[in-house]
Enzyme design. Structure first.
Site, short mmCIF file in Angstrom:
data_model
loop_
_atom_site.label_atom_id
_atom_site.label_comp_id
_atom_site.label_asym_id
_atom_site.label_seq_id
_atom_site.Cartn_x
_atom_site.Cartn_y
_atom_site.Cartn_z
N TYR A 1 38.97 83.80 12.61
CA TYR A 1 38.41 82.56 13.51
C TYR A 1 39.57 81.73 13.85
CZ TYR A 1 36.21 78.14 14.68
OH TYR A 1 35.89 77.06 15.35
N LYS B 1 41.31 81.25 17.70
CA LYS B 1 41.35 79.77 18.52
C LYS B 1 42.93 79.78 18.45
CE LYS B 1 37.10 78.55 18.37
NZ LYS B 1 36.53 78.44 19.74
#
Length: 257
Positions: free
Chosen positions: A152, A156
């Site tokens: 994750y 990002k």
């Protein structure tokens, strides 16, 4: 004439809060999500409040789907002014357990979806010969990589990079590209993260991971959708016309870099 905004991943959570704030600001809004049932409920709720809104069910990870979303927006409201790449998913696991499936799932939605959204929106702005705004969802995990959230966080960081590079290339057309960086909000995503953390750490009880992260927030409370929506409202407004390629934190005082 009212301006038109698209908000992906807006059937619930932060995306719903962003879509509602932009509708309140006077935008005509296209809400998008892969969850058709929840999306239709959100559309009906917004219409009951008197907002000008339409819904579009699609998978943001597909290039054609993002182009179709923009086409639907033009067919419905005649123009596009703001495109918010809000859709995103998470993954929790130890680094040594990251596999092909996790990488593919997270990067397809969070990275592919953002890139294809930027492209589809930018092409429409150029076609319209208008100075559009593209706003991407990043995260505090796009500033600092967190344990158990490796994939994750990496996705990002990629969003942050694409925000900067696309902003540089699209500036010649008067198109701005910026990102908002939420912190820790009481959303279904964070409920899932908390639940998964417990699975991997037997010393944690349900709710402990969320408490640990929120305890470091200097303003003393977890994030509400309205906190993020206020920043996106600014980035969607003319007040932000001279801002591009920026990554703006809205986390209550959690990350300082």
């Amino acid at each position: 004439m009212s301006k038109v905004a698209v908000v992906t991943g807006s059937a619930g959570g932060l995306g719903k809060g962003i879509a509602e704030r932009l509708a309140h600001d006077g935008f005509k809004v296209i809400v998008q999500d892969i969850n058709e049932k929840l999306l239709l409920e959100t559309e009906a709720e917004f219409k009951d409040k008197g907002y000008s809104v339409a819904s579009f069910v699609s998978d943001v990870s597909l290039k054609q789907a993002q182009e179709d979303l923009v086409d639907f927006t033009i067919e419905t409201f005649g123009q596009l002014d703001v495109f918010v790449n809000n859709a995103g998913i998470d993954a929790v696991s130890p680094f040594l357990e990251i596999d092909e499936a996790q990488l593919e799932r997270i990067f397809k939605v969070n990275v592919f979806g953002t890139v294809f959204g930027i492209q589809a929106a930018a092409k429409q702005f150029i076609k319209q010969q208008s100075k559009g705004k593209i706003i991407n969802a990043c995260s505090i995990a796009g500033h600092e990589s967190y344990e158990m959230l490796s994939t994750y966080s990496a996705s990002k960081h990629a969003v942050r990079s694409y925000t900067q590079s696309s902003a540089k290339e699209l500036a010649q057309y008067g198109i701005t590209v910026n990102s908002y960086y939420p912190g820790v909000a009481k959303t279904k995503m964070w409920d899932r993260i908390d639940e998964e953390m417990v699975k991997y750490n037997k010393n944690l009880q349900p709710g402990d991971a969320f408490k640990e992260y929120t305890s470091a927030i200097k303003l003393g409370r977890y994030q509400e959708p309205a906190d993020v929506a206020s920043l996106v409202s600014f980035l969607a407004s003319e007040d932000s016309n001279y801002i591009t390629g920026q990554s703006i934190l809205t986390d209550g005082g959690l990350v300082y870099r």
